[in-house]
Every structure is written in C-alpha cells, then in structure tokens.
Design a protein around this motif. Structure first.
Motif, PDB file in Angstrom:
ATOM      1  N   CYS A  49      40.883  14.198 -46.414  1.00  0.00           N
ATOM      2  CA  CYS A  49      39.634  14.476 -45.698  1.00  0.00           C
ATOM      3  C   CYS A  49      39.770  14.163 -44.220  1.00  0.00           C
ATOM      4  O   CYS A  49      39.267  14.897 -43.372  1.00  0.00           O
ATOM      5  CB  CYS A  49      38.489  13.661 -46.305  1.00  0.00           C
ATOM      6  N   ASP A  50      40.442  13.061 -43.895  1.00  0.00           N
ATOM      7  CA  ASP A  50      40.591  12.678 -42.497  1.00  0.00           C
ATOM      8  C   ASP A  50      41.375  13.729 -41.725  1.00  0.00           C
ATOM      9  O   ASP A  50      41.035  14.096 -40.605  1.00  0.00           O
ATOM     10  CB  ASP A  50      41.292  11.329 -42.385  1.00  0.00           C
ATOM     11  N   GLU A  51      42.454  14.256 -42.335  1.00  0.00           N
ATOM     12  CA  GLU A  51      43.285  15.245 -41.652  1.00  0.00           C
ATOM     13  C   GLU A  51      42.521  16.556 -41.473  1.00  0.00           C
ATOM     14  O   GLU A  51      42.552  17.159 -40.403  1.00  0.00           O
ATOM     15  CB  GLU A  51      44.560  15.497 -42.448  1.00  0.00           C
ATOM     16  N   ILE A  52      41.828  17.004 -42.519  1.00  0.00           N
ATOM     17  CA  ILE A  52      41.072  18.248 -42.434  1.00  0.00           C
ATOM     18  C   ILE A  52      39.973  18.131 -41.395  1.00  0.00           C
ATOM     19  O   ILE A  52      39.729  19.053 -40.616  1.00  0.00           O
ATOM     20  CB  ILE A  52      40.462  18.605 -43.812  1.00  0.00           C
ATOM     21  N   ALA A  53      39.285  16.980 -41.382  1.00  0.00           N
ATOM     22  CA  ALA A  53      38.126  16.811 -40.508  1.00  0.00           C
ATOM     23  C   ALA A  53      38.499  16.770 -39.035  1.00  0.00           C
ATOM     24  O   ALA A  53      37.608  16.828 -38.184  1.00  0.00           O
ATOM     25  CB  ALA A  53      37.363  15.543 -40.900  1.00  0.00           C
ATOM     26  N   GLU A  54      39.775  16.678 -38.716  1.00  0.00           N
ATOM     27  CA  GLU A  54      40.187  16.656 -37.320  1.00  0.00           C
ATOM     28  C   GLU A  54      40.322  18.066 -36.747  1.00  0.00           C
ATOM     29  O   GLU A  54      40.532  18.231 -35.555  1.00  0.00           O
ATOM     30  CB  GLU A  54      41.537  15.927 -37.191  1.00  0.00           C
ATOM     31  N   ARG A  55      40.186  19.086 -37.581  1.00  0.00           N
ATOM     32  CA  ARG A  55      40.484  20.431 -37.135  1.00  0.00           C
ATOM     33  C   ARG A  55      39.252  21.154 -36.605  1.00  0.00           C
ATOM     34  O   ARG A  55      38.148  21.018 -37.127  1.00  0.00           O
ATOM     35  CB  ARG A  55      41.104  21.240 -38.275  1.00  0.00           C
ATOM     36  N   THR A  56      39.477  21.957 -35.566  1.00  0.00           N
ATOM     37  CA  THR A  56      38.424  22.773 -34.962  1.00  0.00           C
ATOM     38  C   THR A  56      39.003  24.152 -34.680  1.00  0.00           C
ATOM     39  O   THR A  56      40.140  24.269 -34.218  1.00  0.00           O
ATOM     40  CB  THR A  56      37.914  22.140 -33.655  1.00  0.00           C
ATOM     41  N   TRP A  57      38.220  25.183 -34.974  1.00  0.00           N
ATOM     42  CA  TRP A  57      38.637  26.554 -34.717  1.00  0.00           C
ATOM     43  C   TRP A  57      37.668  27.186 -33.715  1.00  0.00           C
ATOM     44  O   TRP A  57      36.446  27.119 -33.914  1.00  0.00           O
ATOM     45  CB  TRP A  57      38.663  27.381 -36.000  1.00  0.00           C
ATOM     46  N   ALA A  58      38.188  27.801 -32.668  1.00  0.00           N
ATOM     47  CA  ALA A  58      37.365  28.522 -31.704  1.00  0.00           C
ATOM     48  C   ALA A  58      37.125  29.929 -32.234  1.00  0.00           C
ATOM     49  O   ALA A  58      37.996  30.795 -32.132  1.00  0.00           O
ATOM     50  CB  ALA A  58      38.056  28.566 -30.345  1.00  0.00           C
ATOM     51  N   VAL A  59      35.969  30.149 -32.818  1.00  0.00           N
ATOM     52  CA  VAL A  59      35.658  31.447 -33.421  1.00  0.00           C
ATOM     53  C   VAL A  59      35.316  32.463 -32.336  1.00  0.00           C
ATOM     54  O   VAL A  59      35.845  33.574 -32.311  1.00  0.00           O
ATOM     55  CB  VAL A  59      34.489  31.305 -34.416  1.00  0.00           C
ATOM     56  N   ILE A  60      34.416  32.102 -31.446  1.00  0.00           N
ATOM     57  CA  ILE A  60      34.124  32.883 -30.245  1.00  0.00           C
ATOM     58  C   ILE A  60      34.342  31.920 -29.078  1.00  0.00           C
ATOM     59  O   ILE A  60      33.489  31.063 -28.814  1.00  0.00           O
ATOM     60  CB  ILE A  60      32.684  33.429 -30.237  1.00  0.00           C
ATOM     61  N   PRO A  61      35.479  31.987 -28.402  1.00  0.00           N
ATOM     62  CA  PRO A  61      35.815  30.997 -27.362  1.00  0.00           C
ATOM     63  C   PRO A  61      34.685  30.791 -26.360  1.00  0.00           C
ATOM     64  O   PRO A  61      34.113  31.748 -25.833  1.00  0.00           O
ATOM     65  CB  PRO A  61      37.057  31.615 -26.694  1.00  0.00           C
ATOM     66  N   GLY A  62      34.344  29.517 -26.156  1.00  0.00           N
ATOM     67  CA  GLY A  62      33.301  29.165 -25.217  1.00  0.00           C
ATOM     68  C   GLY A  62      31.890  29.303 -25.741  1.00  0.00           C
ATOM     69  O   GLY A  62      30.929  28.933 -25.050  1.00  0.00           O
ATOM     70  N   ARG A  63      31.755  29.819 -27.001  1.00  0.00           N
ATOM     71  CA  ARG A  63      30.409  30.049 -27.535  1.00  0.00           C
ATOM     72  C   ARG A  63      30.214  29.493 -28.940  1.00  0.00           C
ATOM     73  O   ARG A  63      29.171  28.915 -29.237  1.00  0.00           O
ATOM     74  CB  ARG A  63      30.126  31.562 -27.556  1.00  0.00           C
ATOM     75  N   LEU A  64      31.208  29.659 -29.817  1.00  0.00           N
ATOM     76  CA  LEU A  64      31.056  29.261 -31.215  1.00  0.00           C
ATOM     77  C   LEU A  64      32.345  28.658 -31.751  1.00  0.00           C
ATOM     78  O   LEU A  64      33.417  29.257 -31.623  1.00  0.00           O
ATOM     79  CB  LEU A  64      30.660  30.467 -32.072  1.00  0.00           C
ATOM     80  N   SER A  65      32.224  27.472 -32.352  1.00  0.00           N
ATOM     81  CA  SER A  65      33.369  26.810 -32.984  1.00  0.00           C
ATOM     82  C   SER A  65      33.053  26.507 -34.444  1.00  0.00           C
ATOM     83  O   SER A  65      31.892  26.506 -34.854  1.00  0.00           O
ATOM     84  CB  SER A  65      33.712  25.505 -32.256  1.00  0.00           C
ATOM     85  N   PHE A  66      34.094  26.238 -35.206  1.00  0.00           N
ATOM     86  CA  PHE A  66      33.975  25.864 -36.622  1.00  0.00           C
ATOM     87  C   PHE A  66      34.663  24.522 -36.814  1.00  0.00           C
ATOM     88  O   PHE A  66      35.815  24.344 -36.423  1.00  0.00           O
ATOM     89  CB  PHE A  66      34.605  26.943 -37.496  1.00  0.00           C
TER      90      PHE A  66
END
Length: 287
Positions: free
Chosen positions: A33-50
């Motif tokens: 969980c700790d490793e997964i929770a560190e991840r961020t994806w830029a879905v729409i750069p500058g507007r929307l992240s996951f």
C-alpha cells in the motif's frame, strides 16, 4: 474533501493488508500500500491528476498539505461485479456516468483555477478500473488516441494495474489490457455504436437489471441475454422465454442462439413467434 462515494459492505477500503476481498474473490495487491500510494499520474497535465490513497486519513493529510488542489472520487470504479473468476472494466453505463461526472468537475467555474486530483483506494481492481475510466474519458470526450491514453498509465514498474480476463474457472489464456479497452471504445465510436452524449443510461440499466431482462445490446446486430427457463423450473431471476419475445421484437431480433442445455426451455416459445432458434451448447464459464 469531496468523496461522492457510495460503498456497500463488500466494497471495503484497504489499509496495510496485501489482499482485498472483492465480491467473494481475493485480488492480490502487487505492490505494498505504501509503494502504490506514492504514485501519481498526470492525466491532463496541469489540470487533472490521479492518485492512490491508503485510507481516509491519508486523503485528509494530502488535502491539508495541498489546499489549492481539489480532491474528489466516486464509487463507479468499484462497481464491477464478477460472475466467476472474471475481472473486467465497469460497464458502459458506468463509463458514460463517469464521463459526465468528470466533465462537470472540469467545467465547474468554481474549479477553473484549481488543480483536480481524482483518487481511489489501493486495491488493484479499483486502481485498474479508475485508470480505465480516466482513459475512457480521454478517448470519448477529449478525443485522444487510445495509444495516448494508455501511455499515461504504462510507465510504472511494477505495474499496479491488472489485466482484464473473461469468466472462466481455468487460467486465463486471453487477457485484455487498458489499451485493448481504449481501442475498443474508439472502434465503437467510429462504427457509430457509441456516443457518450446520447447514450441512454436508464435504458441500458433497465435491460441490465436481473429482475427485468438481464440483457445487453452489444452492437446493433447482437444482443446478449441470460438464458431463460420454462416457468415450472424457474429460479429467482430466471425468466420464461415468452417474456423475452416483446423485447426481441422491439429490438428486431431475428434469431436466438442457445448456449445452455436444450432442456432449459422449449424453443417453440421463439420459433412459433417468427424468431429462428439454434443450439450451440457450452458449459457455464467456458464461452
């Protein structure tokens, strides 16, 4: 904090265990969980992240540390209900609902100057379907190529995303990736089979309801439905074949192919009403 979520007792968040019980099936979490929770994806750069959040406490800490961001989520990525050992993307009603839901957030004038962050729990089933929904939005609404949508979620190893698989008891021999699903959506749009703006969610969910029809219009020439049974042998959600005739006439169905045993119902229920009938038997969970 805007969660916009409705959970059932089977849709439990995961803290620091390495498995989650989802509708009776154990799904392994490939990373901690700790490793997964560190991840961020830029879905729409500058507007929307996951992002993936460990739990509500983790969400609150992130919100406090990023007051200019708008954190939100939904229940849709948790709505897939497995039939057997299958794991699939959420259905089209979920996809269309999500597209409108996300579009409303992105167009909300109160949020135009804030960065939006969509998040979910660290369960690979939920994480994968969240990526699918976000990618579906890019393909259907933003008109992005499927390859672009898939690339956003393809750079991390080990991957937190699962492959989709069919409803068989045996090991899967034909998995589907996020890219496969995005290409399928794009092909449906090109063929004129899917328009998220005009898609009738209420009609789809009405047909999907086990108590009403348990049927899906897969494409204009193909309808999938739960095999009926003669009334005398019916179980709770089984339907008499004659109950399908008005629906099939409305959908202009000209032939029924039965995959179940011939003893389940009398084919004359269809043939006597001008609908051809054919038998092509398969054991359950093998077709």
């Amino acid at each position: 904090l805007r969660r916009d979520r409705r959970r059932s007792s089977m849709q439990k968040s995961v803290s620091h265990s390495n498995v989650v019980d989802l509708s009776g099936e154990l799904f392994e979490i490939k990373s901690s969980c700790d490793e997964i929770a560190e991840r961020t994806w830029a879905v729409i750069p500058g507007r929307l992240s996951f992002e993936i959040h460990r739990d509500d406490e983790d969400s609150m800490q992130r919100i406090k540390s990023s007051p200019t961001a708008f954190y939100f989520s939904n229940w849709i990525q948790e709505s897939y209900e497995p039939f057997c050992s299958d794991f699939g993307p959420v259905n089209l009603a979920g996809v269309v609902r999500f597209c409108h839901f996300l579009g409303e957030k992105l167009c909300d004038p109160r949020l135009t100057k804030r960065h939006l962050v969509y998040y979910c729990d660290p369960c690979t089933a939920y994480v994968t379907n969240t990526a699918f929904l976000l990618g579906a939005y890019l393909v259907l609404v933003e008109k992005c190529p499927p390859e672009h949508a898939a690339m956003i979620f393809s750079s991390d190893e080990p991957t937190p995303f699962r492959m989709f698989r069919d409803a068989t008891h045996a090991p899967s021999t034909f998995d589907l990736s996020l890219l496969d699903c995005f290409r399928g959506l794009q092909r449906a749009v090109e063929a004129g089979w899917l328009d998220y703006q005009t898609f009738d969610v209420e009609q789809y969910e009405l047909l999907n309801d086990s108590a009403i029809a348990d049927a899906h219009v897969v494409c204009p020439k193909f309808v999938a439905f739960r095999g009926p049974r003669d009334t005398a042998e019916s179980e709770r959600w089984d339907r008499d074949p004659q109950q399908y005739v008005p629906l099939f006439k409305h959908l202009q169905v000209s032939a029924v192919v039965r995959l179940n045993e011939a003893a389940t119902y009398d084919a004359s229920a269809f043939t006597s009403r001008g609908i051809d009938h054919h038998d092509l038997y398969f054991d359950d969970c093998t077709a």
